[in-house]
Design an enzyme around this catalytic site. Structure first.
Site, short mmCIF file in Angstrom:
data_model
loop_
_atom_site.label_atom_id
_atom_site.label_comp_id
_atom_site.label_asym_id
_atom_site.label_seq_id
_atom_site.Cartn_x
_atom_site.Cartn_y
_atom_site.Cartn_z
N SER A 64 16.16 1.98 8.92
CA SER A 64 17.59 1.92 9.27
C SER A 64 17.80 1.06 10.51
O SER A 64 18.92 0.62 10.78
CB SER A 64 18.16 3.32 9.49
OG SER A 64 17.64 3.92 10.67
N HIS A 65 16.75 0.83 11.29
CA HIS A 65 16.87 -0.04 12.48
C HIS A 65 15.80 -1.13 12.47
O HIS A 65 15.35 -1.58 13.52
CB HIS A 65 16.87 0.81 13.76
CG HIS A 65 18.14 1.58 13.90
ND1 HIS A 65 18.38 2.73 13.17
CD2 HIS A 65 19.26 1.35 14.61
CE1 HIS A 65 19.59 3.18 13.45
NE2 HIS A 65 20.16 2.36 14.32
N HIS B 255 25.57 -3.09 20.97
CA HIS B 255 24.40 -2.24 20.79
C HIS B 255 24.16 -1.94 19.31
O HIS B 255 25.07 -1.52 18.61
CB HIS B 255 24.63 -0.92 21.55
CG HIS B 255 23.37 -0.23 21.96
ND1 HIS B 255 22.53 0.35 21.05
CD2 HIS B 255 22.83 -0.03 23.17
CE1 HIS B 255 21.51 0.88 21.71
NE2 HIS B 255 21.66 0.66 22.99
N GLU C 52 21.26 4.90 8.07
CA GLU C 52 20.66 5.58 6.91
C GLU C 52 21.67 5.68 5.77
O GLU C 52 21.33 5.48 4.60
CB GLU C 52 20.22 6.97 7.39
CG GLU C 52 19.08 7.61 6.67
CD GLU C 52 17.84 6.74 6.54
OE1 GLU C 52 17.51 6.43 5.38
OE2 GLU C 52 17.23 6.36 7.56
N ARG D 174 4.41 19.27 13.55
CA ARG D 174 3.99 17.95 14.03
C ARG D 174 4.91 17.52 15.16
O ARG D 174 6.07 17.91 15.22
CB ARG D 174 4.01 16.94 12.89
CG ARG D 174 5.39 16.41 12.51
CD ARG D 174 5.25 15.02 11.90
NE ARG D 174 6.44 14.55 11.23
CZ ARG D 174 7.32 13.71 11.80
NH1 ARG D 174 7.18 13.33 13.06
NH2 ARG D 174 8.36 13.28 11.13
N ARG E 53 5.91 7.96 13.04
CA ARG E 53 6.17 6.58 13.45
C ARG E 53 4.87 5.90 13.90
O ARG E 53 4.61 4.75 13.56
CB ARG E 53 7.20 6.62 14.60
CG ARG E 53 7.95 5.36 14.83
CD ARG E 53 9.18 5.62 15.66
NE ARG E 53 8.91 6.27 16.93
CZ ARG E 53 8.33 5.71 17.97
NH1 ARG E 53 7.93 4.46 17.89
NH2 ARG E 53 8.14 6.38 19.09
P1 NDP Z 1 15.84 11.37 12.30
O1 NDP Z 1 16.82 12.41 11.88
O2 NDP Z 1 14.76 11.00 11.39
O3 NDP Z 1 15.24 11.84 13.70
C1 NDP Z 1 14.37 10.99 14.34
C2 NDP Z 1 13.54 11.72 15.36
O4 NDP Z 1 13.12 13.01 14.90
C3 NDP Z 1 12.26 10.92 15.54
O5 NDP Z 1 11.80 11.09 16.84
C4 NDP Z 1 11.36 11.57 14.47
O6 NDP Z 1 9.99 11.31 14.67
C5 NDP Z 1 11.70 13.01 14.65
N1 NDP Z 1 11.44 13.78 13.44
C6 NDP Z 1 11.97 13.59 12.22
N2 NDP Z 1 11.49 14.51 11.35
C7 NDP Z 1 10.63 15.29 12.05
C8 NDP Z 1 9.81 16.39 11.72
N3 NDP Z 1 9.79 16.90 10.48
N4 NDP Z 1 9.04 16.94 12.69
C9 NDP Z 1 9.07 16.45 13.95
N5 NDP Z 1 9.82 15.40 14.31
C10 NDP Z 1 10.60 14.82 13.38
O7 NDP Z 1 16.56 9.96 12.67
P2 NDP Z 1 18.08 9.63 12.98
O8 NDP Z 1 18.67 9.16 11.71
O9 NDP Z 1 18.75 10.73 13.71
O10 NDP Z 1 17.91 8.38 14.00
C11 NDP Z 1 17.17 7.25 13.62
C12 NDP Z 1 17.29 6.16 14.66
O11 NDP Z 1 18.60 5.69 14.72
C13 NDP Z 1 16.91 6.55 16.09
O12 NDP Z 1 15.84 5.72 16.49
C14 NDP Z 1 18.14 6.26 16.92
O13 NDP Z 1 17.91 5.68 18.19
C15 NDP Z 1 18.87 5.25 16.04
N6 NDP Z 1 20.30 5.29 16.31
C16 NDP Z 1 20.83 4.33 17.13
C17 NDP Z 1 22.17 4.37 17.43
C18 NDP Z 1 22.77 3.39 18.38
O14 NDP Z 1 23.92 3.55 18.76
N7 NDP Z 1 22.09 2.39 18.81
C19 NDP Z 1 23.07 5.38 16.89
C20 NDP Z 1 22.37 6.37 16.08
C21 NDP Z 1 21.04 6.30 15.80
P3 NDP Z 1 9.27 10.32 13.57
O15 NDP Z 1 9.89 8.97 13.80
O16 NDP Z 1 7.81 10.39 13.90
O17 NDP Z 1 9.60 10.89 12.22
O1 PYC Z 2 22.72 3.95 12.82
O2 PYC Z 2 24.35 5.13 13.69
C1 PYC Z 2 23.65 4.11 13.65
C2 PYC Z 2 23.87 3.04 14.64
C3 PYC Z 2 24.98 2.80 15.37
C4 PYC Z 2 24.74 1.71 16.13
C5 PYC Z 2 23.48 1.31 15.86
N1 PYC Z 2 22.95 2.14 14.95
#
Ligand code: NDP
Ligand code: PYC
Length: 341
Positions: free
Chosen positions: A49-50, A122, A190, A308, A314
């Site tokens: 997703s990123h 961002h 996602e 875990r 990752r």
């Molecule tokens: P997830 O719901 O997959 O959560 C991600 C975090 O939870 C990771 O650290 C992941 O580790 C951990 N995790 C997931 N499953 C488990 C598990 N079963 N046990 C333990 N740890 C777990 O991802 P999101 O969709 O919430 O976010 C994904 C990305 O999107 C992030 O990197 C975030 O920074 C980015 N994002 C950026 C935004 C922006 O404004 N720039 C806005 C929103 C999101 P692992 O990777 O090892 O699975």
């Molecule tokens: O996946 O929610 C998101 C997001 C917002 C800005 C960058 N990523």
């Protein structure tokens, strides 16, 4: 070859492709470098997703006139414990890079310090920045707003951003403990990937315009619906905290204000970012090593429960990609190549 087979790329090939696209689009060299590194790191670490998909959004945002492709960030020494970087309308990553040395120096001097990035566009995951801070032996906490796509628990109209929260802890002889997640049930990216693949989204990610559960990515992400926070009122409260400390506290936009600034362009969000760094050595002095060892005992006990640690998936994906390269959907590869036409 089947037309639905993914396309395999070595990390060097992925890097060359993203660099070419961003240069061709008109980004300046420093932005090409920082954007490419983070986009390829996302794909390498299995965060699709990123990952390479985000190249499309970076180019669209430049074409829409919503990012300054050659912005040169300006670093301000705001206070003994605060460095502020004006990204001047560019992507956040170069501003982070410019502010990082001062953040580290201030954290080592004071025990804790903040880096406030203003006026940045961002799009990125936060863990690459967390890892830069843990590499310096510091504890990290980072957050930022995004666009108002998410309804607070109990509501049904969007107000909050997907507001990521990321934390990092430097470890002894191990990769850092890092978590990095959206405070929405899932990152917007996602949902966009589900939409691209023509797949429904799981229940619990969003609602329709009347607040009823919806599994249609077109409704939840664009068709009058809204995304949901994770953990009901608890995720909502964390998301509000992020709106405040990475918005008004640092003199920058909330997610609602960022969406209003977008004015329907569909570009990446425009706001600020708050980065905190804490130095265990300054907190603990000569006791530092003893207490870091206690943290290692804690991590071992955590894993002994059968759970875990976040980031383990990752790090495994990283090791695999370093050996084997990455595989991206064929239609994404096609859309990326179109950006070179
Ligand atoms: P997830 O719901 O997959 O959560 C991600 C975090 O939870 C990771 O650290 C992941 O580790 C951990 N995790 C997931 N499953 C488990 C598990 N079963 N046990 C333990 N740890 C777990 O991802 P999101 O969709 O919430 O976010 C994904 C990305 O999107 C992030 O990197 C975030 O920074 C980015 N994002 C950026 C935004 C922006 O404004 N720039 C806005 C929103 C999101 P692992 O990777 O090892 O699975
Ligand atoms: O996946 O929610 C998101 C997001 C917002 C800005 C960058 N990523």
């Amino acid at each position: 070859m089947n037309t639905s087979d993914p396309v395999a790329l070595s990390l060097d090939q992925a890097t060359a492709l993203v660099e070419r696209i961003l240069r061709h689009a008109g980004f300046g060299p420093a932005h090409v470098r920082t954007l490419t590194a983070t986009i390829v790191a996302g794909e390498r670490d299995g965060c699709a997703s990123h990952g390479l998909y985000r190249t499309l959004g970076c180019v669209a945002t430049l074409r829409n006139g919503k990012v300054v492709g050659d912005a040169e960030p300006i670093v301000h020494d705001q206070a003994p414990g605060i460095v502020r970087v004006d990204a001047c309308g560019g992507f956040s990553l170069l501003a982070f890079e410019r502010g990082l040395p001062s953040l580290i120096e201030k954290a080592r001097g004071n025990g804790l310090a903040a880096l406030a990035i203003n006026h940045c566009v961002h799009f990125s995951a936060l863990w690459p920045e967390v890892e830069r801070i843990t590499e310096a032996g510091l504890v990290a906490l980072i957050c930022n707003p995004s666009h108002a796509w998410v309804t607070p628990a109990g509501g049904h109209t969007p107000l909050l951003g997907t507001n990521p929260l990321a934390f990092g802890w430097p470890r002894v002889d191990a990769l850092p403990f890092v978590f990095d997640f959206a405070t929405s049930a899932v990152a917007r990216g996602e949902i966009e990937l589900h939409r691209r693949a023509g797949l429904p989204i799981p229940e619990g990610w969003g609602v329709d315009a009347e607040g009823k559960p919806s599994t249609d990515p077109n409704v939840v992400a664009g068709g009058g619906g809204a995304m949901l926070t994770f953990g009901g009122h608890k995720g909502s409260a964390l998301s509000v905290m992020i709106e405040l400390i990475a918005g008004p506290l640092i003199g920058d936009l909330t997610s609602a204000e960022s969406l209003a600034h977008d004015a329907g362009a569909g570009a990446s969000p425009y706001h600020g970012e708050l980065i905190l760094a804490l130095d265990p050595v300054r907190f603990l002095g000569a006791e530092w090593a003893t207490h870091m060892a206690r943290a290692e005992t804690f991590f071992a006990a955590y894993q002994d429960t059968g759970a875990r640690l976040p980031s383990q998936r990752r790090y495994q994906a990283r090791a695999r990609s370093l050996r084997e390269g990455v595989r991206i959907p064929r239609d994404l590869h096609r859309d990326l190549l179109k950006l070179l036409e």
